[in-house]
Write an enzyme that holds these catalytic residues in place. Structure first.
Site, short mmCIF file in Angstrom:
data_model
loop_
_atom_site.label_atom_id
_atom_site.label_comp_id
_atom_site.label_asym_id
_atom_site.label_seq_id
_atom_site.Cartn_x
_atom_site.Cartn_y
_atom_site.Cartn_z
N TYR A 124 16.99 12.63 85.51
CA TYR A 124 16.10 11.61 86.08
C TYR A 124 15.12 12.20 87.10
O TYR A 124 14.34 11.46 87.68
CB TYR A 124 16.92 10.53 86.78
N LYS A 191 30.34 16.28 82.43
CA LYS A 191 30.63 16.89 81.12
C LYS A 191 30.68 18.41 81.35
O LYS A 191 29.92 19.18 80.76
CB LYS A 191 29.53 16.48 80.13
N ASP A 225 32.72 11.38 78.27
CA ASP A 225 33.04 10.73 76.99
C ASP A 225 34.43 10.12 77.04
O ASP A 225 34.65 8.95 76.68
CB ASP A 225 32.89 11.70 75.82
N ASP A 249 24.11 5.90 85.32
CA ASP A 249 23.30 4.81 84.80
C ASP A 249 24.00 4.16 83.61
O ASP A 249 24.16 2.94 83.52
CB ASP A 249 21.93 5.37 84.38
#
Ligand code: NAD
Length: 360
Positions: A124, A191, A225, A249
């Site tokens: 972002y 991640k 995930d 987000d």
């Protein structure tokens, strides 16, 4: 005492939900001098920019703002004004508490999660290189030279910066929030198994901060995930969730889904000394001007604002009134009715009226 608060009505459904929230705040009895400030696509003609300096100056001066959603055109046009406000004012915390309200139809009850999302870094950050441009080709050549990896020449590139400084301050906020609000656990999420130098760094920096809270607040790590699945299967195991910008987000919308949808999910953007309160949802353009959408998310964002101002009893009074109106299920908008075509659904204004009446 009278508070000076900047009010950015926003566009799309923004003006309707922010008017509802403003009336609810006024009805708590606290005194507010609302300073209206403009932003968004509609004001480009007037100011030559979607984010006029006067709007930023108003927030800097008042230190507190209530903001309606603003539309961001997809793919083309200007960058998100919402993201620009957060970056300009270094509002590095995006705080999104999600708790269940009785009467809202949801597959889950008793959800009480807090998403703490980093607001200034990650994908972002707005560092992007358009496909086909000379500088993009130059960058691709440099990356291939430095990494010995091939990138397709017709690629666009977005850069993902994650720093130790940015991570430590957001994780610090998550732990301090946990202490202040009697929470038990902070879960850091990324991640890290795939993106070792950004997401891996996020975990490493988070671990450093966590050491300072050993014995007080539990700390754990999850991969994004796996976290999505865990939250759907056993959300009761989680408490405060701390994430980099993009995952934060996405996960906030997932958490909003757990409590019954975007219509009731509030948020706050916080920096050192400046706070901008806004719902998670966007400008829902298809409902513009219809007096139809749910004002609750914006009103609950105002509850967070009252809490931030130290107006605890006004915050509780408004929160209780919202809870009562939702639990009764009578004067609520279409999205809170069992059937979305229910003719007894009320409009945005009328739901705010019912909440205000409850506070009298
Ligand atoms: P959105 O949140 O505006 O709407 C998605 C759907 O959610 C709506 O069609 C509606 O069905 C439902 N919804 C949203 N708010 C609701 C409410 N208050 N009551 C009842 N139902 C509600 O998301 P989108 O369609 O992805 O985005 C529309 C625009 O808003 C885009 O331009 C996007 O960039 C912008 N946006 C702005 C913000 C912000 O201002 N912070 C946040 C998200 C999206």
């Amino acid at each position: 005492m009278t508070y000076n608060i900047t009010l950015i009505p926003g566009d799309g459904i923004g003006p309707e939900v922010s008017a509802a929230a403003r009336r609810c705040v006024d009805a708590t009895g606290i005194k507010v001098n609302w300073e209206i400030a403009e932003a968004g696509a509609d004001v480009i003609g007037k100011y030559g920019t979607p984010l006029p300096d006067s709007t930023l100056a108003s927030i800097r001066k008042n230190k507190v703002a209530l903001k309606g959603p603003l539309t961001t055109p997809i793919g083309t046009g200007f960058r998100s004004v919402n993201v620009a406000i957060r970056k300009e004012l270094d509002l590095y915390v995006c705080l999104r508490p999600t708790k269940s309200y009785k009467g809202v139809r949801s597959k889950y009850q008793d959800i009480n999660l807090v998403v703490v999302r980093e607001n200034t870094e990650d994908l972002y950050a707005g560092i992007e290189f358009e496909e086909g441009k000379a500088e993009t080709k130059e960058l691709i050549a440099q990356i291939e030279k430095l990494s010995k990896k091939k990138i397709r020449p017709d690629s666009g590139i977005s850069i993902k910066p994650i720093s130790i400084t940015g991570t430590k301050r957001i994780v610090q906020f998550a732990f301090d929030y946990a202490v202040k609000h009697n929470r038990k656990k902070v879960t850091a999420i990324s991640k890290a198994n795939i993106m070792k130098f950004t997401d891996g760094l996020f975990f490493a920096a988070a671990r450093e901060v966590a050491k300072g809270y050993e014995g007080k607040i539990e700390y754990e790590e999850r991969l994004i995930d796996n976290m999505c699945m865990q939250l759907v299967q056993k959300p009761e195991l989680y408490d405060v969730l701390c994430l980099p910008n993009l995952y934060g987000d996405i996960l906030s919308d997932l958490c909003a889904g757990l409590i019954g949808g975007l219509g009731i999910a509030p948020g706050a953007n916080l920096g050192d000394g400046i706070a901008v309160f806004e719902a998670i949802h966007g400008s829902a353009p298809k409902y513009t001007g219809q007096n139809k959408v749910n004002p609750t998310a914006m009103i609950l964002s105002a509850v967070l604002m009252l809490d931030h101002l130290g107006e605890k009893s006004a915050a509780q009074k408004l929160d209780k009134a919202v809870a009562k109106v939702i639990a009764e299920g009578k004067s609520v908008t279409y999205d809170l009715k069992p059937n979305r075509d229910d003719p007894t659904a009320v409009g945005t204004r009328e739901m705010a009226d019912a909440i205000i009446k409850e506070m009298k």
